[in-house]
Design an enzyme around this catalytic site. Structure first.
Site, PDB file in Angstrom:
ATOM      1  N   GLY A  10       0.840  -1.184   0.000  1.00  0.00           N
ATOM      2  CA  GLY A  10       0.000   0.000   0.000  1.00  0.00           C
ATOM      3  C   GLY A  10       0.878   1.236   0.000  1.00  0.00           C
ATOM      4  N   CYS A  11       0.371   2.307   0.543  1.00  0.00           N
ATOM      5  CA  CYS A  11       1.097   3.573   0.582  1.00  0.00           C
ATOM      6  C   CYS A  11       2.444   3.402   1.272  1.00  0.00           C
ATOM      7  CB  CYS A  11       0.252   4.602   1.329  1.00  0.00           C
ATOM      8  SG  CYS A  11       1.098   6.149   1.630  1.00  0.00           S
ATOM      9  N   PHE A  12       3.508   3.835   0.612  1.00  0.00           N
ATOM     10  CA  PHE A  12       4.831   3.627   1.202  1.00  0.00           C
ATOM     11  C   PHE A  12       5.049   4.440   2.464  1.00  0.00           C
ATOM     12  CE2 PHE A  12       6.696   6.180  -2.652  1.00  0.00           C
ATOM     13  CZ  PHE A  12       6.150   7.369  -2.205  1.00  0.00           C
ATOM     14  N   TRP A  13       4.342   5.536   2.654  1.00  0.00           N
ATOM     15  CA  TRP A  13       4.490   6.310   3.876  1.00  0.00           C
ATOM     16  C   TRP A  13       4.178   5.459   5.106  1.00  0.00           C
ATOM     17  CZ3 TRP A  13       1.000  10.983   2.235  1.00  0.00           C
ATOM     18  CH2 TRP A  13       1.665  11.757   1.273  1.00  0.00           C
ATOM     19  N   CYS A  14       3.165   4.611   4.993  1.00  0.00           N
ATOM     20  CA  CYS A  14       2.728   3.798   6.134  1.00  0.00           C
ATOM     21  C   CYS A  14       3.633   2.590   6.380  1.00  0.00           C
ATOM     22  CB  CYS A  14       1.298   3.314   5.915  1.00  0.00           C
ATOM     23  SG  CYS A  14       0.080   4.644   5.849  1.00  0.00           S
TER      24      CYS A  14
END
Length: 172
Positions: A10-14
């Site tokens: 999913g979102c790489f930030w998370c």
């Protein structure tokens, strides 16, 4: 000795925070892997049309923090029964994939996936892909350690993505 591991979830930030403060982790970069465009930009990847995944690439010391422990941290960050995205992040760049750099990583990932699938935790099969790593393109600087640079935006994005709901549903 340092090695590299790459995960999409999913979102790489998370995907940064679960790994960042572990012993033996030397660095984590957000970036892109796969796809048909060299040196893609975030805006290009965001369309879902380039074939890239949003990934985190982790440099680690396997004598201090072995690959098996990275896998143990990876699984609880995702819904391993979702083959097309994670939570509210539904485009192809958000697929969950373990990207292996060595044959040993591939074998350990396959074993870990099989064990998770057989655990009975999920009512659907574990479908997270295990694929060979390819060229890694670091994301733009503003994406690196985004949770520290813009904590309010990070928190809002995390809520929107449904990441914490995934963790609560499958891993609590």
């Amino acid at each position: 000795m340092k090695e590299v591991a790459t995960f999409a979830g999913g979102c790489f930030w998370c995907m940064v925070t679960p790994f960042e403060e572990q012993p033996g982790i030397h660095g984590i970069l957000s970036g892109y892997m796969g796809g048909t465009v060299e040196n893609p930009t975030y805006e290009q990847v965001l369309t879902g049309e380039t074939g890239h995944l949003e990934v985190v690439q982790i440099t680690y010391d396997p004598d201090i923090f072995p690959y098996e422990k990275l896998l143990e941290l990876y699984w609880p960050q995702i819904d391993p029964t979702d083959a097309v995205g994670q939570g509210n992040d539904r485009k192809s760049q958000y697929r969950a994939v373990i990207l292996y750099h060595t044959e040993e990583q591939r074998m350990l990932a396959e074993r870990s996936k099989t064990e998770l699938d057989r655990s009975g935790r999920f009512s659907q099969p574990v479908v997270t892909a295990i694929e060979p790593a390819s060229v890694f393109y670091p994301a733009e600087e503003y994406h690196q350690n985004f949770h520290k640079k813009d904590p309010e935006h990070y928190k809002a994005s995390r809520v929107y993505s449904g990441r914490d709901e995934i963790i609560k549903k499958y891993w609590s």
